[in-house]
Design an enzyme around this catalytic site. Sequence first.
Site, PDB file in Angstrom:
ATOM      1  N   GLU A  92      -4.860  23.577 -39.446  1.00 52.48           N
ATOM      2  CA  GLU A  92      -3.944  24.306 -40.336  1.00 52.48           C
ATOM      3  C   GLU A  92      -3.001  25.207 -39.550  1.00 52.48           C
ATOM      4  OE1 GLU A  92      -4.020  27.583 -43.971  1.00 52.48           O
ATOM      5  OE2 GLU A  92      -5.789  26.336 -43.618  1.00 52.48           O
ATOM      6  N   ARG A  93      -3.488  25.763 -38.441  1.00 51.35           N
ATOM      7  CA  ARG A  93      -2.646  26.647 -37.633  1.00 51.35           C
ATOM      8  C   ARG A  93      -1.443  25.878 -37.087  1.00 51.35           C
ATOM      9  NH1 ARG A  93      -3.271  27.911 -32.091  1.00 51.35           N
ATOM     10  NH2 ARG A  93      -2.277  29.863 -31.463  1.00 51.35           N
ATOM     11  N   ARG A 129     -12.250  28.223 -31.314  1.00 51.58           N
ATOM     12  CA  ARG A 129     -11.005  28.924 -30.984  1.00 51.58           C
ATOM     13  C   ARG A 129     -11.185  29.786 -29.742  1.00 51.58           C
ATOM     14  NH1 ARG A 129     -10.519  32.353 -35.912  1.00 51.58           N
ATOM     15  NH2 ARG A 129      -9.213  33.603 -34.524  1.00 51.58           N
TER      16      ARG A 129
END
Length: 301
Positions: A92-93, A129
């Site tokens: 999504e980022r 992440r």
Amino acid sequence: MTKNERRGLGRGLSALMADVHLAGPEQMAAPRKAELHLPVEKLEPNPQQPRLDFKQDELESLADSIRQKGVIQPLIVRRKPGRDAYEIVAGERRWRAAQLAQLHEVPVVVRELSDTEVLEVAIIENIQRADLNAIEEALGFRQLMTRFGHTQEKLAEALSRSRSHVANLLRLLTLPSDVQDLVRDGKLSAGHARALIGSPKASELAAQIVAKGLSVREVEKLMKAEAAPKAAPKTPTNSSEKDADTRALEADLSANLQMQVKIDHVPGQDAGQISIRYNSLEDLDMLCQILSQAPDRVARD
């Protein structure tokens, strides 16, 4: 929580890990070839996405990279039933940054995943992440354990972490919420926070650490000084230290419950007591549920 959720995924955690690795950072070598290029308007974010905060400055930085090199790693998506649209499973980022870069379409890999698998992939992606802080990583571990029934050993193996790393991070969740917030904000390191675990003055000491800029070693010395006056009256014996087995059991129980657990046991005796500290009414409710289910588990065994 359904039985299927507790069992985890039919394809296995390792299979899902392979999918998430496809959606890694843009600088990863040998990116997977996209199956499709889809218009950005046909993609929709996952409504159960665990990550709610997308920092604007980080998105702008990624958008600059995408303007120069494009979206190298494809997004993982699944089709929306009965609609000409796709739900983002991982990436999504990149989708948000691609829109800032004014791209009209992005590369994707289409997967057939259940709702449970989609949530698990999203949690795993967040754990991977690079900018994840220790509390966010620990919350990801706890979600995978409580929602999908994964063990610390299984997570450590699949995520290429040591079991002690997983256990130590989970123990951070026993700290008061204000101390956890300091770790989230980068004002306290995980090393600082670990030194405060088990202290009844954790919040007060955390504020002192931030104000004085104490190092981890200085905090460890401070904690020893705090504990020293209280150690003598606990037991009539010359040794106030708990044995290694008791400390290990405390650590395991604290990690599994995500609450601070203390065991007072005198060597050579059968009786003792356990104290559990909870930081919120939600923690108390979860503890009550666990304790209320214990007789059922014993009976079934």
